[in-house]
Design an enzyme around this catalytic site. Structure first.
Site, PDB file in Angstrom:
ATOM      1  N   ASN A  16      56.016  37.743  55.997  1.00 38.52           N
ATOM      2  CA  ASN A  16      54.827  36.859  55.594  1.00 38.52           C
ATOM      3  C   ASN A  16      55.463  36.028  54.576  1.00 38.52           C
ATOM      4  O   ASN A  16      55.926  36.387  53.584  1.00 38.52           O
ATOM      5  CB  ASN A  16      53.513  37.729  55.385  1.00 38.52           C
ATOM      6  CG  ASN A  16      52.948  37.912  56.452  1.00 38.52           C
ATOM      7  OD1 ASN A  16      53.194  37.632  57.710  1.00 38.52           O
ATOM      8  ND2 ASN A  16      51.734  38.544  56.502  1.00 38.52           N
ATOM      9  N   ILE A  17      54.729  34.772  54.263  1.00 38.66           N
ATOM     10  CA  ILE A  17      54.929  33.940  53.413  1.00 38.66           C
ATOM     11  C   ILE A  17      54.525  34.437  51.889  1.00 38.66           C
ATOM     12  O   ILE A  17      55.152  34.418  51.030  1.00 38.66           O
ATOM     13  CB  ILE A  17      54.175  32.337  53.295  1.00 38.66           C
ATOM     14  CG1 ILE A  17      54.687  31.509  52.426  1.00 38.66           C
ATOM     15  CG2 ILE A  17      52.712  32.735  53.387  1.00 38.66           C
ATOM     16  CD1 ILE A  17      54.428  30.204  52.599  1.00 38.66           C
ATOM     17  N   LYS A  18      53.313  35.455  52.034  1.00 33.46           N
ATOM     18  CA  LYS A  18      52.950  35.983  50.659  1.00 33.46           C
ATOM     19  C   LYS A  18      54.022  37.199  50.113  1.00 33.46           C
ATOM     20  O   LYS A  18      53.908  36.949  48.794  1.00 33.46           O
ATOM     21  CB  LYS A  18      51.698  36.743  51.376  1.00 33.46           C
ATOM     22  CG  LYS A  18      51.128  37.859  50.279  1.00 33.46           C
ATOM     23  CD  LYS A  18      50.065  37.303  49.333  1.00 33.46           C
ATOM     24  CE  LYS A  18      49.509  38.228  48.247  1.00 33.46           C
ATOM     25  NZ  LYS A  18      48.674  37.576  47.233  1.00 33.46           N
ATOM     26  N   GLY A  19      54.847  37.451  51.064  1.00 31.40           N
ATOM     27  CA  GLY A  19      56.035  38.173  50.435  1.00 31.40           C
ATOM     28  C   GLY A  19      55.645  39.548  49.695  1.00 31.40           C
ATOM     29  O   GLY A  19      54.653  40.124  49.955  1.00 31.40           O
TER      30      GLY A  19
END
Lengths: 267, 524
Positions: free
Chosen positions: A146-149
């Site tokens: 996920n981009i959130k990381g």
């Protein structure tokens, strides 16, 4: 005490290992070479009092600080006290004896990773990720993809040159193989978080066997598994290319992918 | 004679008006779409409002079990209310739990009632769901009464602290200690990945991943603990959780029924950062915001997240744009200004010259653009390097911006951000930092007037201008915001309207669709 004095100490003792290389012995530096000064802070679970300050000094002494100066003590609520301590340590450090496990691939920033992919492949790199078996915990795969990381690093979706296909949880091995083929995956990431009776090992072996079966060996995507219960040394035994354990960040995974796949291309 | 400037930034009222007009134009088609669709989560929230709690032996909530069977029999498009209360009226079961049990055992078949049967189901469902809404109303009255009796936070900004152990029984003493140390608001961070679960876990939970699961029982336990702290400390302690992800409407309903006070609830976060289907998100979000409006809950929006992925200077206008959209969607759903904790963050690279002046300009812009909203001010995370000493200084400057620009909710920054989960000493030092700045400079905003054509005023007006341009670009797309989200206008993420998680839980409403919760909430 000067540096020469300290190395002399070592030499006078018989049965000692060979003299360390010149300049490899160091001690902390405050404002004078060899003064050994350090600063630490910590909390003790006791109310603030003279005894508490004495306890802080005792801890510092036991840590090798002598003299130890408790420069700050502050009560935090009724049961805790916070301390700042300055003092001199008597330990020596021998840099020639420092052992570090070197990563066998360079850590890249997202920008560097993107540039390397562009340079070597001239196309985007495709990554297919999933949780296989009955494990419904996508925490691991999402932290990486996920981009959130995770841990302040952005996930693989953030990388412009990576195409990420996250299949989510409870994906069967045949589904995973099929999708990897359809997407022409360069790499397959599998996460196993919650497992019982070594299910994560069985699932991983089933997965790697299925990929070996349906791909010629030189075309098989890179197989990567990760999760808190895996041992990083088990890759060979499980038939995968890499195992990542607890605390792995997206940047490490991305760097590894780039390193392996751009190398594979070059060879 | 020179005219009196508008506020400290002299924002042109015509431009501000235009900004809101553009936000309305961008948002309205989304609202229209949202009104035409329902989702499994909205229907499950309706069942929760009707009092259906609990889970089967495997931990699958009864609302999910019942919803799945109804959907298989009659579809999602008519809503859950008509088939369920029709079955109850037909005597299939005495109450919702037994109906759910029988349905999962396969011994009930649902149908879509017509004529008089439909009218009977409508009336009965409205009556029962109305009780849940009434409970939310009572909880709101109770909050007001407790604030009056216990006292409110002594000042703004409210000090917002986080606990997140994964174990609700560890969270409770930590939250109570944080309140003693000065927190006005406690947020219990959720377990990573809960946003992607299509059900709300049940019961008190003792393990999570970097957070604690949001469950009705956990809400209840923490609420009771903080009520105790409020009594002890003589000020009401607010409780925060997250209405985001695939179960946004259900969690909003639970929050209302268990008297939570603030909920994280962003219009686009789930789409961009969790790859949740855009239509699903907008439908769920509208319903959850209607519930929050009714419950007197303050929402916190998530604009800080934009700045953790994009550059805080280049992307400053996306924050403003998102705030304007969040405001439009919130007000359309019935929320009032005092309930809009619009988010923004201190995330500019400290190595950039004039970074502090720019932070001040951005924060002041949010303040003046939304004068009646509390605003949620988020601390630096991206440029916290592990150098805790430098981080402590950065947090001090963050606090100073908060004081100078009248932020309503201040999330306390920890010097050990990106190092460890906060230690007791980290929290204590962080609160000392806040107290020092508020004590030393809390009233500085009275003296602070940026130069009329100076750096701060110019920068703020520039960001507002860029925000207008961005909204105009969005409107150039054939399908407006949905297309803009699809082609990566926000952040780097491309999120098409026909992809993403939770899409299979969305349906277009039929002509006989009925939802008593929506009906009651729309009447307000």
């Amino acid at each position: 005490m000067s540096e020469q004095d300290s190395s002399g100490d070592v030499e006078t003792v018989a049965e000692q290992p060979p003299t360390p290389p010149e300049g490899s012995i160091v001690r902390p530096y405050g404002d004078t070479t060899g003064d050994g000064m350090v600063q630490i802070s910590f909390t003790l679970p006791i109310p603030h009092s003279k005894v508490a300050e004495g306890a802080a000094a005792q801890l510092a002494n036991k840590m090798g600080m002598d003299p130890a100066l408790v420069v700050h003590a502050k009560p935090m609520g009724p049961g805790f006290t916070f301390f700042v301590v300055y003092g001199r340590v008597n330990h020596l450090v021998d840099t020639s004896k420092v052992v570090v496990v070197e990563r066998d691939y360079p850590l890249l920033t997202p920008k560097e990773a993107n540039a390397a992919i562009k340079r070597a492949l001239r196309r985007r790199l495709t990554v297919v990720g999933a949780c296989i078996g009955t494990d419904a915990h996508t925490v691991g795969i999402d932290a990486i993809l996920n981009i959130k990381g995770f841990a302040g690093e952005k996930g693989l979706e953030y990388y412009r040159e990576l195409k990420v296909v996250n299949l989510g949880a409870q994906v069967s091995v045949p589904q995973l193989v099929e999708r990897a083929r359809a997407e022409k995956a360069d790499a397959v990431l599998v996460s196993q978080v919650v497992t019982q009776r070594d299910a994560h090992l069985l699932n991983t072996r089933e997965m790697s066997a299925a990929f070996r079966e349906s791909y010629p060996s030189d075309r098989r995507p890179l197989l990567i598994v990760g999760g808190p219960r895996f041992d990083e040394a088990m890759a060979g035994e499980l038939g995968v290319d890499r195992v990542f354990s607890r605390g792995t960040t997206p940047g490490e995974v991305a760097s590894y992918l780039v390193h392996q796949l751009t190398q594979r291309k070059a060879s | 004679m020179s005219r009196r400037p508008h506020g400290k930034l002299d924002l042109d009222p015509a431009t501000v008006k235009q900004a809101r007009a553009l936000a309305r134009k961008v948002g309205r088609p989304i609202v229209t779409t949202a009104k035409k669709h329902t989702t499994v989560a909205v229907e499950r929230a309706t069942l929760r409002l009707a009092g259906l709690e609990g889970a089967d032996a495997e931990g699958t909530p009864w609302v999910n079990r019942l919803m799945d069977v109804v959907r298989a029999d009659t579809g999602l498009e008519h809503g859950v209310a008509l088939p369920v209360w029709d079955a109850l009226a037909r005597g299939e079961a005495g109450d919702l739990v037994s109906l759910a049990q029988k349905a999962s055992a396969g011994s009930v078949t649902f149908r879509l009632p017509e004529g008089r049967d439909a009218a009977r189901a409508r009336t009965a469902s409205r009556k029962q769901v109305g009780r849940g809404i009434k409970r939310i109303d009572q909880r709101r009255v109770e909050r007001d009464r407790m604030i009056k009796r216990q006292g409110d936070a002594p000042r703004t900004p409210w000090i917002y602290l986080i606990v997140a152990t994964g174990d609700i029984y560890e969270d409770i003493p930590q939250a109570q200690q944080a309140a003693r140390e000065g927190a006005d608001v406690i947020a219990v961070i959720r377990s990573t990945g809960q946003s992607l679960l299509d059900y709300v876990p049940e019961g008190a939970t003792r393990e999570g991943f970097a957070g604690t699961y949001a469950t009705q029982e956990n809400f209840r336990l923490m609420r009771a603990a903080l009520d105790e702290s409020g009594k002890e400390l003589g000020r009401y302690i607010r409780l925060t959780n997250y209405a985001s992800g695939l179960c946004m409407p259900e969690i909003a309903a639970l929050a209302g029924m268990e008297r939570l006070d603030m909920m994280l609830n962003d219009s686009m976060y789930g789409i961009l950062f969790r790859d949740i289907n855009p239509v699903r998100t907008f439908v769920d979000q509208r319903f959850s915001r209607q519930v929050h409006a009714r419950a007197g809950i303050i929402i916190n929006t998530g604009e800080d997240n934009y700045l953790t992925t994009a550059d805080a200077i280049e992307a400053a206008h996306t924050v403003t744009t998102s705030q304007l959209l969040n405001e439009y969607f919130a007000k359309e759903a019935g929320l009032e200004d005092w309930q809009l904790g619009l988010g923004h963050a201190f995330e500019i690279d400290p190595e950039v010259p004039d970074s502090f002046r720019m932070e001040l300009a951005h924060a002041l812009l949010a303040r003046e653009l939304f004068p009646a909203a509390p605003l949620k001010w988020m601390p630096p995370t991206r440029h916290m390097t592990g150098d805790v000493f430098r981080g402590y200084l950065l947090d001090g400057f963050f606090n100073l911006v908060g004081a100078l620009t009248g932020q309503g909710i201040l999330l306390v920054g920890m010097m050990t951000e990106a190092v460890v989960t906060p230690w007791i000493s980290d929290r204590d030092l962080a609160l000392q930092n806040v107290r020092y700045v508020m004590n030393a400079a809390g009233e500085l905003h009275r003296d602070f007037r940026p130069e009329p054509d100076g750096f701060i005023v110019t920068r703020a007006n520039q960001v507002l201008g860029e925000s207008l341009e961005l909204m105009e670009r969005i409107l150039e797309h054939e399908h407006g915001l949905l297309d803009a989200i699809a082609d990566g206008t926000f952040g780097l993420m491309k999120r098409p309207a026909d992809a993403g998680r939770g899409l299979d839980g969305v349906a277009k409403k039929s002509s006989v669709y009925y939802n008593p919760a929506s009906e009651i909430l729309e009447e307000a």
